[in-house]
Design a protein around this motif. Structure first.
Motif, PDB file in Angstrom:
ATOM      1  N   GLU A   6       0.846  -1.186   0.000  1.00  0.00           N
ATOM      2  CA  GLU A   6       0.000   0.000   0.000  1.00  0.00           C
ATOM      3  C   GLU A   6       0.880   1.233   0.000  1.00  0.00           C
ATOM      4  O   GLU A   6       2.028   1.190   0.401  1.00  0.00           O
ATOM      5  CB  GLU A   6      -0.903   0.004   1.229  1.00  0.00           C
ATOM      6  CG  GLU A   6      -1.928  -1.114   1.201  1.00  0.00           C
ATOM      7  CD  GLU A   6      -2.872  -1.060   2.377  1.00  0.00           C
ATOM      8  OE1 GLU A   6      -3.000   0.013   2.989  1.00  0.00           O
ATOM      9  OE2 GLU A   6      -3.476  -2.086   2.666  1.00  0.00           O
ATOM     10  N   GLY A   7       0.335   2.347  -0.433  1.00  0.00           N
ATOM     11  CA  GLY A   7       1.079   3.590  -0.448  1.00  0.00           C
ATOM     12  C   GLY A   7       0.762   4.383  -1.685  1.00  0.00           C
ATOM     13  O   GLY A   7      -0.230   4.140  -2.377  1.00  0.00           O
ATOM     14  N   ARG A   8       1.633   5.340  -1.974  1.00  0.00           N
ATOM     15  CA  ARG A   8       1.451   6.170  -3.158  1.00  0.00           C
ATOM     16  C   ARG A   8       1.666   5.315  -4.408  1.00  0.00           C
ATOM     17  O   ARG A   8       2.453   4.371  -4.384  1.00  0.00           O
ATOM     18  CB  ARG A   8       2.428   7.332  -3.130  1.00  0.00           C
ATOM     19  CG  ARG A   8       2.201   8.243  -1.926  1.00  0.00           C
ATOM     20  CD  ARG A   8       3.182   9.361  -1.889  1.00  0.00           C
ATOM     21  NE  ARG A   8       4.543   8.819  -2.016  1.00  0.00           N
ATOM     22  CZ  ARG A   8       5.623   9.551  -2.156  1.00  0.00           C
ATOM     23  NH1 ARG A   8       5.534  10.859  -2.180  1.00  0.00           N
ATOM     24  NH2 ARG A   8       6.817   8.994  -2.261  1.00  0.00           N
ATOM     25  N   PRO A   9       0.972   5.640  -5.497  1.00  0.00           N
ATOM     26  CA  PRO A   9       1.088   4.810  -6.710  1.00  0.00           C
ATOM     27  C   PRO A   9       2.523   4.578  -7.177  1.00  0.00           C
ATOM     28  O   PRO A   9       2.881   3.458  -7.527  1.00  0.00           O
ATOM     29  CB  PRO A   9       0.289   5.597  -7.745  1.00  0.00           C
ATOM     30  CG  PRO A   9      -0.721   6.338  -6.938  1.00  0.00           C
ATOM     31  CD  PRO A   9      -0.011   6.699  -5.650  1.00  0.00           C
ATOM     32  N   GLU A  34       7.391   1.117  -7.694  1.00  0.00           N
ATOM     33  CA  GLU A  34       8.798   0.885  -7.331  1.00  0.00           C
ATOM     34  C   GLU A  34       8.969  -0.486  -6.679  1.00  0.00           C
ATOM     35  O   GLU A  34       9.910  -1.223  -6.977  1.00  0.00           O
ATOM     36  CB  GLU A  34       9.286   1.989  -6.385  1.00  0.00           C
ATOM     37  CG  GLU A  34      10.740   1.854  -5.975  1.00  0.00           C
ATOM     38  CD  GLU A  34      11.715   2.066  -7.125  1.00  0.00           C
ATOM     39  OE1 GLU A  34      12.812   1.490  -7.064  1.00  0.00           O
ATOM     40  OE2 GLU A  34      11.397   2.799  -8.080  1.00  0.00           O
ATOM     41  N   ALA A  35       8.033  -0.840  -5.808  1.00  0.00           N
ATOM     42  CA  ALA A  35       8.102  -2.132  -5.112  1.00  0.00           C
ATOM     43  C   ALA A  35       7.828  -3.299  -6.058  1.00  0.00           C
ATOM     44  O   ALA A  35       8.173  -4.438  -5.749  1.00  0.00           O
ATOM     45  CB  ALA A  35       7.096  -2.151  -3.960  1.00  0.00           C
ATOM     46  N   THR A  36       7.234  -3.016  -7.209  1.00  0.00           N
ATOM     47  CA  THR A  36       6.851  -4.060  -8.158  1.00  0.00           C
ATOM     48  C   THR A  36       7.857  -4.213  -9.304  1.00  0.00           C
ATOM     49  O   THR A  36       7.737  -5.108 -10.121  1.00  0.00           O
ATOM     50  CB  THR A  36       5.442  -3.750  -8.727  1.00  0.00           C
ATOM     51  OG1 THR A  36       4.564  -3.468  -7.645  1.00  0.00           O
ATOM     52  CG2 THR A  36       4.862  -4.910  -9.493  1.00  0.00           C
ATOM     53  N   LEU A  37       8.866  -3.360  -9.370  1.00  0.00           N
ATOM     54  CA  LEU A  37       9.864  -3.436 -10.441  1.00  0.00           C
ATOM     55  C   LEU A  37      10.450  -4.841 -10.530  1.00  0.00           C
ATOM     56  O   LEU A  37      10.793  -5.444  -9.516  1.00  0.00           O
ATOM     57  CB  LEU A  37      10.993  -2.437 -10.206  1.00  0.00           C
ATOM     58  CG  LEU A  37      10.775  -1.046 -10.756  1.00  0.00           C
ATOM     59  CD1 LEU A  37      11.918  -0.129 -10.346  1.00  0.00           C
ATOM     60  CD2 LEU A  37      10.607  -1.043 -12.261  1.00  0.00           C
ATOM     61  N   GLY A  38      10.548  -5.359 -11.745  1.00  0.00           N
ATOM     62  CA  GLY A  38      11.129  -6.671 -11.967  1.00  0.00           C
ATOM     63  C   GLY A  38      10.156  -7.824 -11.787  1.00  0.00           C
ATOM     64  O   GLY A  38      10.483  -8.964 -12.089  1.00  0.00           O
ATOM     65  N   GLU A  39       8.951  -7.538 -11.310  1.00  0.00           N
ATOM     66  CA  GLU A  39       7.959  -8.593 -11.108  1.00  0.00           C
ATOM     67  C   GLU A  39       6.989  -8.652 -12.284  1.00  0.00           C
ATOM     68  O   GLU A  39       6.820  -7.690 -13.021  1.00  0.00           O
ATOM     69  CB  GLU A  39       7.182  -8.337  -9.813  1.00  0.00           C
ATOM     70  CG  GLU A  39       8.041  -8.440  -8.571  1.00  0.00           C
ATOM     71  CD  GLU A  39       7.245  -8.244  -7.297  1.00  0.00           C
ATOM     72  OE1 GLU A  39       5.997  -8.377  -7.332  1.00  0.00           O
ATOM     73  OE2 GLU A  39       7.863  -7.951  -6.270  1.00  0.00           O
TER      74      GLU A  39
END
Length: 79
Positions: free
Chosen positions: A3-6, A11-16
């Motif tokens: 959760e957080g800002r879009p 950023e947390a999803t990079l590479g996934e």
């Protein structure tokens, strides 16, 4: 779930592997390779992707195996 800002979520999803749904209902899948402050998305083929995106659609550009999606066409991005 992150959760957080879009942009923090991206950023947390990079590479996934992600699925990107566009305004016209098309869904593109691939590995999230990059993004910018306008939420323009760069996808590279995820391992096991059989179908490449169709080039020439409005707001979608495919260069070799990389797909660039204009942010104003994006409705959702899901892991």
């Amino acid at each position: 779930m992150t959760e957080g800002r879009p942009l923090d979520v991206l950023e947390a999803t990079l590479g996934e592997s992600v699925a990107v749904r566009l305004k016209d209902g098309e869904i593109y899948t691939g590995s999230l390779a990059g993004y910018d402050q306008h939420m323009n998305i760069v996808l590279e083929p995820a391992s096991g992707d059989a179908d490449a995106p169709t080039p020439g659609e409005v707001g979608v550009e495919t260069v070799e195996s990389t797909t660039i999606i204009r942010g104003d066409n994006v409705v959702t991005i899901t892991p």
